[in-house]
Design a protein around this motif. Structure first.
Motif, mmCIF file in Angstrom:
data_model
loop_
_atom_site.group_PDB
_atom_site.id
_atom_site.type_symbol
_atom_site.label_atom_id
_atom_site.label_comp_id
_atom_site.label_asym_id
_atom_site.label_seq_id
_atom_site.Cartn_x
_atom_site.Cartn_y
_atom_site.Cartn_z
ATOM 1 N N ALA A 1 0.812 -1.226 0.000
ATOM 2 C CA ALA A 1 0.000 0.000 0.000
ATOM 3 C C ALA A 1 0.847 1.278 0.000
ATOM 4 O O ALA A 1 0.339 2.348 -0.329
ATOM 5 N N ARG A 2 2.136 1.203 0.352
ATOM 6 C CA ARG A 2 3.048 2.376 0.363
ATOM 7 C C ARG A 2 2.365 3.596 0.978
ATOM 8 O O ARG A 2 2.142 4.607 0.309
ATOM 9 N N VAL A 3 2.034 3.541 2.250
ATOM 10 C CA VAL A 3 1.334 4.636 2.928
ATOM 11 C C VAL A 3 2.234 5.860 3.083
ATOM 12 O O VAL A 3 3.457 5.745 3.079
ATOM 13 N N SER A 4 1.619 7.045 3.215
ATOM 14 C CA SER A 4 2.381 8.261 3.505
ATOM 15 C C SER A 4 1.475 9.235 4.256
ATOM 16 O O SER A 4 0.254 9.065 4.278
ATOM 17 N N THR A 5 2.063 10.243 4.913
ATOM 18 C CA THR A 5 1.275 11.305 5.551
ATOM 19 C C THR A 5 1.940 12.632 5.223
ATOM 20 O O THR A 5 3.067 12.660 4.741
ATOM 21 N N ASP A 6 1.232 13.730 5.563
ATOM 22 C CA ASP A 6 1.836 15.048 5.369
ATOM 23 C C ASP A 6 2.260 15.640 6.718
ATOM 24 O O ASP A 6 2.211 16.850 6.914
ATOM 25 N N THR A 7 2.657 14.789 7.644
ATOM 26 C CA THR A 7 3.151 15.248 8.954
ATOM 27 C C THR A 7 4.264 16.283 8.746
ATOM 28 O O THR A 7 5.263 15.980 8.114
ATOM 29 N N PRO A 8 4.089 17.511 9.301
ATOM 30 C CA PRO A 8 5.143 18.519 9.110
ATOM 31 C C PRO A 8 6.403 18.176 9.904
ATOM 32 O O PRO A 8 6.316 17.502 10.936
ATOM 33 N N PRO A 9 7.579 18.668 9.459
ATOM 34 C CA PRO A 9 8.840 18.332 10.116
ATOM 35 C C PRO A 9 8.851 18.698 11.605
ATOM 36 O O PRO A 9 9.414 17.956 12.421
ATOM 37 N N LEU B 1 6.993 16.015 13.507
ATOM 38 C CA LEU B 1 7.825 14.811 13.520
ATOM 39 C C LEU B 1 8.960 14.959 14.542
ATOM 40 O O LEU B 1 9.213 14.054 15.347
ATOM 41 N N ALA B 2 9.606 16.128 14.536
ATOM 42 C CA ALA B 2 10.728 16.358 15.453
ATOM 43 C C ALA B 2 10.245 16.316 16.911
ATOM 44 O O ALA B 2 10.917 15.752 17.780
ATOM 45 N N ALA B 3 9.084 16.908 17.166
ATOM 46 C CA ALA B 3 8.574 16.936 18.542
ATOM 47 C C ALA B 3 8.257 15.520 19.023
ATOM 48 O O ALA B 3 8.581 15.143 20.158
ATOM 49 N N ILE B 4 7.642 14.716 18.146
ATOM 50 C CA ILE B 4 7.308 13.330 18.512
ATOM 51 C C ILE B 4 8.590 12.530 18.728
ATOM 52 O O ILE B 4 8.744 11.828 19.734
ATOM 53 N N ALA B 5 9.535 12.662 17.790
ATOM 54 C CA ALA B 5 10.778 11.884 17.874
ATOM 55 C C ALA B 5 11.557 12.252 19.140
ATOM 56 O O ALA B 5 12.108 11.378 19.823
#
Ligand code: DHB
Ligand code: FE
Length: 280
Positions: free
Chosen positions: A24-32, A35-39
């Motif tokens: 299915a090659r999923v993707s999202t438009d999560t902004p950087p 992503l940085a805050a979650i990581a």
């Protein structure tokens, strides 16, 4: 005669689940920034755990090997759906007031054959298990029937195996997309599934065993209910009094999702369950 290749294995069901997911090659438009805050939070939480437990180099190396093994066995869909998906589902349906959701799990197959409102799921001529008639109605939050709804249903057989993911079960068995009638009603004949055991011969199973946990999910039906302009609900239904209902390895049981079937004189079980969909 049953050959070794026909026996379900962790590597077999894991590889099938990974192949399906990866296709299915999923993707999202999560902004950087997000992503940085979650990581950052994930790494900080991990750092705290390492510190609190005084995790050693041998333990760190065993973790690395185990992570490699989970990937090589294709078991990431299994492991994540058992231990993480329930939290994702709870967040996804915060504030939602229709039928409760539950995890999708790794064994959904899209585009299963369309079936009329009153139908029997595809099954083998000698399909094992107690016959079950699962009936109900799909409505909106105001109680109006939703005649355009579809109910995708999939579940394990009476040995706990899913078609498309276990080599001993023919493709298409115990799956279908039921189109409800003009009153939003349906009546699906199937057989009661057995409890499902996480494959014990792979890295997810080793992990569970080493931790002294158990690998069982209670018997369940998977449902995905869709209707025009309504929010799709993905859920599971369980059977009252069944093994593991109170102790699901995947933490996916909710009290609102427990069925109470009654048996008729022919030994056929009947149960009604209505679905209520939120607006999209
Ligand atoms: C898993 C299997 C299931 O049938 C399910 O509903 C959820 C998770 C699993 O093996 O990860
Ligand atoms: Fe399941």
């Amino acid at each position: 005669m049953t050959t070794l290749e026909q026996q379900p294995t962790a590597a077999g069901s894991g590889a099938a689940a990974t192949a399906k997911f990866a296709a299915a090659r999923v993707s999202t438009d999560t902004p950087p920034e997000r992503l940085a805050a979650i990581a950052t939070d994930v790494l900080q939480a991990l750092g705290r755990i390492i510190d609190d437990h005084g995790i050693t180099y041998p333990e760190y190396r065993v973790l690395k090997q185990w992570l490699i093994d989970v990937g090589e066995y294709g078991e990431w869909p299994l492991w994540l759906d058992v231990f993480v998906e329930h939290n994702i589902e709870e967040v996804a349906y915060r504030g939602h007031s229709g039928t409760k959701g539950s995890i999708e799990g790794p064994y959904y197959v899209a585009d299963t054959p369309r079936l009329p409102a009153v139908s029997t799921l595809p099954m083998r001529t000698d399909e094992q298990g107690t016959p079950l008639v699962f009936a109900g109605q799909v409505r909106d939050l105001e109680g109006a029937p939703l005649p355009g709804a579809t109910i995708e249903i999939w579940h394990a057989d009476a040995q706990g195996y899913y078609s498309h993911f276990a080599p001993n079960v023919p493709d298409g068995i115990l799956r279908g997309t039921v189109e409800v009638d003009e009153q939003g009603r349906f009546a699906i004949t199937t057989v009661r599934p057995a409890p499902y055991q996480i494959p014990t011969d792979g890295p997810t199973g080793w992990f569970i065993e080493k931790a002294g946990w158990h690998p069982w999910r209670p018997a369940h039906l998977h449902l995905m209910v869709k209707a025009p302009d309504k929010r799709t609900i993905t859920t599971q239904l369980y059977f009252v009094g069944g093994d593991w209902v109170d102790d699901d390895v995947a933490s996916a049981v909710k009290p609102e999702l427990i069925l109470r079937p009654t048996a008729d004189t022919d030994g056929v079980e009947h149960v009604d369950y209505d679905f209520v969909l939120d607006p999209a």
